[in-house]
Write an enzyme that holds these catalytic residues in place. Structure first.
Site, mmCIF file in Angstrom:
data_model
loop_
_atom_site.group_PDB
_atom_site.id
_atom_site.type_symbol
_atom_site.label_atom_id
_atom_site.label_comp_id
_atom_site.label_asym_id
_atom_site.label_seq_id
_atom_site.Cartn_x
_atom_site.Cartn_y
_atom_site.Cartn_z
ATOM 1 N N LYS A 3 19.665 44.779 54.272
ATOM 2 C CA LYS A 3 20.595 44.451 53.182
ATOM 3 C C LYS A 3 21.985 44.899 53.583
ATOM 4 O O LYS A 3 22.134 45.780 54.434
ATOM 5 C CB LYS A 3 20.175 45.186 51.899
ATOM 6 C CG LYS A 3 20.684 44.549 50.625
ATOM 7 C CD LYS A 3 19.825 43.389 50.175
ATOM 8 C CE LYS A 3 20.369 42.733 48.918
ATOM 9 N NZ LYS A 3 19.400 41.797 48.334
HETATM 10 P P1 NAD Z 1 25.285 36.517 40.696
HETATM 11 O O1 NAD Z 1 26.494 37.264 41.144
HETATM 12 O O2 NAD Z 1 25.175 35.058 40.991
HETATM 13 O O3 NAD Z 1 25.085 36.703 39.124
HETATM 14 C C1 NAD Z 1 25.037 37.967 38.525
HETATM 15 C C2 NAD Z 1 24.999 37.799 37.020
HETATM 16 O O4 NAD Z 1 24.833 39.095 36.419
HETATM 17 C C3 NAD Z 1 26.293 37.221 36.440
HETATM 18 O O5 NAD Z 1 25.979 36.302 35.424
HETATM 19 C C4 NAD Z 1 26.998 38.439 35.850
HETATM 20 O O6 NAD Z 1 27.844 38.112 34.762
HETATM 21 C C5 NAD Z 1 25.805 39.247 35.388
HETATM 22 N N1 NAD Z 1 26.118 40.670 35.216
HETATM 23 C C6 NAD Z 1 26.803 41.472 36.072
HETATM 24 N N2 NAD Z 1 26.935 42.707 35.540
HETATM 25 C C7 NAD Z 1 26.310 42.666 34.330
HETATM 26 C C8 NAD Z 1 26.130 43.621 33.294
HETATM 27 N N3 NAD Z 1 26.598 44.853 33.403
HETATM 28 N N4 NAD Z 1 25.438 43.225 32.186
HETATM 29 C C9 NAD Z 1 24.956 41.965 32.070
HETATM 30 N N5 NAD Z 1 25.113 41.026 33.013
HETATM 31 C C10 NAD Z 1 25.789 41.365 34.135
HETATM 32 O O7 NAD Z 1 24.046 37.340 41.338
HETATM 33 P P2 NAD Z 1 22.581 36.786 41.639
HETATM 34 O O8 NAD Z 1 22.553 36.283 43.039
HETATM 35 O O9 NAD Z 1 22.131 35.932 40.520
HETATM 36 O O10 NAD Z 1 21.764 38.161 41.662
HETATM 37 C C11 NAD Z 1 21.301 38.764 40.464
HETATM 38 C C12 NAD Z 1 20.180 39.744 40.810
HETATM 39 O O11 NAD Z 1 19.137 39.030 41.462
HETATM 40 C C13 NAD Z 1 20.558 40.879 41.763
HETATM 41 O O12 NAD Z 1 19.778 42.009 41.444
HETATM 42 C C14 NAD Z 1 20.118 40.342 43.111
HETATM 43 O O13 NAD Z 1 19.868 41.381 44.051
HETATM 44 C C15 NAD Z 1 18.847 39.635 42.711
HETATM 45 N N6 NAD Z 1 18.376 38.612 43.654
HETATM 46 C C16 NAD Z 1 19.182 37.558 44.010
HETATM 47 C C17 NAD Z 1 18.679 36.598 44.869
HETATM 48 C C18 NAD Z 1 19.464 35.361 45.242
HETATM 49 O O14 NAD Z 1 18.892 34.479 45.879
HETATM 50 N N7 NAD Z 1 20.725 35.251 44.857
HETATM 51 C C19 NAD Z 1 17.388 36.732 45.399
HETATM 52 C C20 NAD Z 1 16.599 37.799 45.011
HETATM 53 C C21 NAD Z 1 17.111 38.732 44.129
#
Ligand code: NAD
Length: 428
Positions: free
Chosen positions: A118
């Protein structure tokens, strides 16, 4: 609680962050592993290598600003490192270590031939212009270039990084190599060797495991009430695919607001409002409720898809969901998990629930190597099978041995990782 003995000297109790959640999960599973693997368990408590880099960039106004960046290889026993890159103002080394540890487990749960890695940069990307973001990405890539490569460590998007950021990383790496190397990152634009289906893959995987657990609990998706925290890559896709399958998405919370409509939200209108105003506040056809109220809403599936430790000892007792499907990494603390278990709330852990992203990243990497690209139907079909089979194995083991789904997933994954470690033996 974990002992100091388990912490490397560069991490203190004060800044241990989510690494302690990961360590507690490993401690819980260690006694359940095969005796022959016991001598190797300590491997899981130590990242293989961690790099901290200074990322200086010139801002548009001519000033020079420095940012702190990280790349961690947690374990590469089963193959090259794989894991996303996060841009966030609160990123720390210990957070990146935890996320890398969960990638080791996740990749082994779905049995793709990767280790866990990561990366992150401690930056609020909303404060940067697009050219500044490009300079930051390219300089960070140059600083971690010794760690990455298509058969070494393959980054992907995570919070606040996307296909454009992946394109800049791929281009920077390729310039250094003097040739185009598409397989150095996944989650790329389609025109650069990206895979069809990758943008929705994590959200689709969340939906598939929700459907699978729902089938076993007598909780069908059509008509189910779903609440989602996070409306980004994971949360938006999950909400949309749940709705397409007939569920009613009653609440969404993002960083800007929490919106609620008991009869179901109009997700297309939400997306449009968010694009136009940058916030969910005041979106049509719904009411805005308090941030804490979100956790108390009665629902069938609750999908945290934002940050770590969102479900904790302060709100777990109030949760009114039948099933929690962890779209985010590490959204539930161990204390909260015990409270939820006592309440009978089923928690589908991150290491399977959000593994759809890395599964299609694996497909993308394979397609880049072979230069032969699959149809979206083919990708979704293969994704469904891998996710459903991995979930079924976890469900069966949990039932047979009386374990939580998380512990069962860890038993399967840690056994695979440590078996590979043990067979390889120690060098020299
Ligand atoms: P992203 O940046 O696309 O979206 C994040 C979302 O979380 C946004 O809507 C933001 O407004 C919201 N957010 C941020 N802080 C917040 C808070 N304090 N309260 C409420 N909402 C809040 O990120 P993502 O890629 O969707 O990732 C989200 C989670 O999923 C992370 O934990 C990431 O590690 C995990 N994840 C992502 C992927 C991927 O393919 N992108 C894969 C596996 C896991």
């Amino acid at each position: 609680m974990f002992s100091d003995r388990k912490l490397p000297s560069y991490i203190s109790r004060e800044n241990v962050g989510p690494w302690h959640i990961y360590l507690e999960q490993v401690d819980r599973v260690a006694p359940l592993l095969d005796k022959a693997l016991q001598p190797w368990v300590e491997t899981l408590r130590r990242p293989k290598r961690s790099l901290i880099v200074d990322v200086p960039i010139r801002l548009d106004d001519g000033r020079i600003e420095h940012f702190e960046g990280y790349r961690v290889h947690h374990n590469t026993s089963r193959g090259p490192g794989k894991g996303g890159i996060r841009f966030h103002q609160d990123v720390t080394l210990s957070e990146v270590m935890a996320l890398a540890g969960w990638m080791t487990i996740k990749n082994a749960v779905v049995n793709v031939p990767f280790g866990g890695a990561k990366g992150g940069v401690r930056v609020d990307p909303r404060q940067l212009s697009q050219p500044e973001l490009e300079r930051l990405t390219r300089r960070y890539t140059s600083e971690i270039v010794s760690m990455i490569g298509p058969d070494k460590d393959i980054p992907a998007p995570d919070m606040n990084t996307n296909a454009q950021v992946m394109a800049w990383i791929m281009d920077t790496y390729s310039m250094g190599e003097g040739r185009t190397v598409t397989g150095v990152v996944t989650g790329k634009p389609i025109s650069l060797g990206g895979s069809l289906g990758r943008p929705d893959a994590t959200g689709r995987g969340v939906y598939v495991v929700a459907r699978e657990v729902g089938q076993r609990l007598g909780l069908p998706i059509p008509g189910a009430r779903v609440a989602v925290q996070g409306f980004g890559n994971v949360g938006e896709a999950a909400a949309r695919i749940f709705a397409e399958a007939g569920a009613s998405v009653i609440a969404i919370q993002d960083v800007s607001a929490t919106v609620y409509a008991p009869g179901g939200l109009d997700l297309a209108a939400l997306r449009q409002h968010l694009r136009a105003t940058g916030s969910l506040q005041g979106a049509p056809g719904c009411e805005t409720i308090g941030r804490e109220e979100f956790w108390r809403l009665p629902c069938d599936f609750l999908v945290p898809a934002a940050l770590e430790a969102q479900i904790n000892q302060f709100n777990a007792g109030e949760i009114n969901a039948r099933v929690i499907v962890e779209g985010a990494n590490g959204p539930t603390t161990p204390e909260a998990e015990s409270i939820l278990a006592d309440k009978g709330v089923v928690v589908v852990p991150d290491v399977i629930a959000n593994a759809g992203g890395v599964t299609v990243s694996y497909f993308e990497w394979v397609q880049d190597f072979s230069n032969f690209f699959w149809s979206e139907d083919e990708i979704n079909r293969r994704l469904e099978k891998i996710m459903a089979d991995a979930f079924a194995a976890i469900w069966v083991l949990a039932g047979e041995r009386g374990l939580s789904l998380r512990t069962a997933a860890f038993v399967i994954a840690c056994s695979r990782v440590l078996e590979a470690r043990a067979i390889r033996g120690l060098y020299p």
